[in-house]
Design a protein around this motif. Structure first.
Motif, PDB file in Angstrom:
ATOM      1  N   LEU A   1       0.840  -1.203   0.000  1.00 21.18           N
ATOM      2  CA  LEU A   1       0.000   0.000   0.000  1.00 21.18           C
ATOM      3  C   LEU A   1       0.874   1.252   0.000  1.00 21.18           C
ATOM      4  O   LEU A   1       0.642   2.182  -0.772  1.00 21.18           O
ATOM      5  CB  LEU A   1      -0.929   0.002   1.222  1.00 21.18           C
ATOM      6  CG  LEU A   1      -2.051  -1.046   1.203  1.00 21.18           C
ATOM      7  CD1 LEU A   1      -2.856  -0.996   2.500  1.00 21.18           C
ATOM      8  CD2 LEU A   1      -2.979  -0.840   0.017  1.00 21.18           C
ATOM      9  N   ALA A   2       1.904   1.269   0.855  1.00 21.14           N
ATOM     10  CA  ALA A   2       2.771   2.440   0.953  1.00 21.14           C
ATOM     11  C   ALA A   2       3.452   2.725  -0.378  1.00 21.14           C
ATOM     12  O   ALA A   2       3.544   3.871  -0.817  1.00 21.14           O
ATOM     13  CB  ALA A   2       3.810   2.225   2.045  1.00 21.14           C
TER      14      ALA A   2
ATOM     15  N   CYS B   1      -0.524   4.818  -0.485  1.00 20.53           N
ATOM     16  CA  CYS B   1      -1.541   4.773   0.578  1.00 20.53           C
ATOM     17  C   CYS B   1      -0.838   4.577   1.920  1.00 20.53           C
ATOM     18  O   CYS B   1      -0.270   3.516   2.174  1.00 20.53           O
ATOM     19  CB  CYS B   1      -2.515   3.618   0.374  1.00 20.53           C
ATOM     20  SG  CYS B   1      -3.277   3.600  -1.235  1.00 20.53           S
ATOM     21  N   LYS B   2      -0.858   5.602   2.743  1.00 22.17           N
ATOM     22  CA  LYS B   2      -0.215   5.501   4.037  1.00 22.17           C
ATOM     23  C   LYS B   2      -1.232   5.010   5.054  1.00 22.17           C
ATOM     24  O   LYS B   2      -2.126   5.743   5.470  1.00 22.17           O
ATOM     25  CB  LYS B   2       0.309   6.877   4.465  1.00 22.17           C
ATOM     26  CG  LYS B   2       1.317   7.467   3.487  1.00 22.17           C
ATOM     27  CD  LYS B   2       2.571   6.596   3.364  1.00 22.17           C
ATOM     28  CE  LYS B   2       3.611   7.306   2.486  1.00 22.17           C
ATOM     29  NZ  LYS B   2       4.802   6.478   2.267  1.00 22.17           N
TER      30      LYS B   2
END
Lengths: 207, 207
Positions: free
Chosen positions: A16-17, A21-22
């Motif tokens: 995700l990162a 997306c954090k």
């Protein structure tokens, strides 16, 4: 929002990162805090099966909760609580095995991953390639297998007759259907298309 | 040829069977013998880490050995023995975790699957989709992640300096490289092509 941050959850969080997306991480004791913060994660310490922690981490405003803790019962509790209190939230949960997966589906998880299923499929795909099957065809076979198996999982989770013998018989029947399905796929591939990787698109084409 | 037939190996075996490859199974105690035989598997009882069993099952004439037993040390023993005695054999092995994976690579496994890595990636991909990333782009991101992580695994398996601190530092460096790689991919995707699912083909195109 990710509950847990062991070897499983870390892969999810890193993927995700890497895509911008954090995630917010809920964990008793996440290791490597400094690195996680540097990578941009927000961290909340505590027990994700307690409503206070979910509220503090603003679950009400989150889109997605990933529950990938390494404990069967805690996963069930978090899914049940989150489903009840945050009906808008999409929930993905890690399943330890097949019966755990049934239970998670019944408690309202939107998606379930059996913890070794994906790796086993990857290995099957690699095996097909080493045996001479072309790369995209092997990937397509794995996707068909996965889709079929997950449909079967969902069907069996809601089966009324939960008698073991009946479930096993149905499971065999589904396995045979799959074999037929893959053989049919094979014949249709005489004019092979590269879109083959997207099984659901292909199915729509057929219908 | 598949050593072991638990929940992991069964998925591999079923995927192969559904694609017309009837594997030979080596196991202490495979359940559901009747069903397995009906599905066309050949079965050899015994300990796959003994040369006699491998010989009886005609490993000398097999193309591929899948080692997916649920025991860390047995997997290592089988891989080491098979590598020594059957140099032509392709070997795919299940790794319990990262350090087990390093050891398997050093003992000559041609491919290694960490047992929860594939499922974690699948879950990350599902998460990306639920967060609004398009299906093939999510799949592509997962494939890039996987390729990169597996290259890193192979590099670190043969690293001369096996000092923990050095390995962790290198691991972080590789994670940052990956983030950059995925961001670059993203920019290149302004004219998106459906071939994107095959990362290795794309890389060749670039080169």
């Amino acid at each position: 929002m990710i509950a847990g941050f062991g070897r499983f959850d870390q892969i999810v969080g890193r993927l995700l990162a890497a895509n911008g997306c954090k995630a917010t991480i809920l964990d008793h004791n996440p290791g490597q805090i400094e690195m996680l913060r540097r990578f941009g994660f927000k961290i909340f310490y505590g027990d994700a099966s307690r409503i206070e922690l979910l509220q503090a981490a603003r679950a009400a405003r989150a889109k997605l909760l990933v529950v990938a803790i390494d404990e069967r019962d805690t996963i069930l509790e978090v899914v049940e609580l989150a489903r009840k209190r945050f009906p808008h939230l999409k929930i993905l949960a890690r399943a330890i095995d097949r019966s755990h997966a049934y239970e998670l589906i019944r408690r309202g998880a939107d998606g379930v991953q059996r913890e070794t299923f994906g790796s086993a499929l990857e290995m099957g795909m690699e095996a097909l390639k080493l045996l001479g099957v072309r790369s995209y065809k092997a990937r397509r076979a794995a996707l068909t297998f996965k889709e079929h198996d997950e449909e079967a999982l969902r069907e069996m989770a809601f089966a009324e007759n939960r008698d073991e013998t009946v479930l096993i018989a149905r499971s065999r029947q589904l396995a045979q259907q799959l074999e037929q399905l893959l053989q049919t796929d094979d014949q249709e591939l005489t004019h092979e298309v590269d879109l083959a990787w997207d099984i659901s698109a292909l199915r729509q084409d057929r219908g």
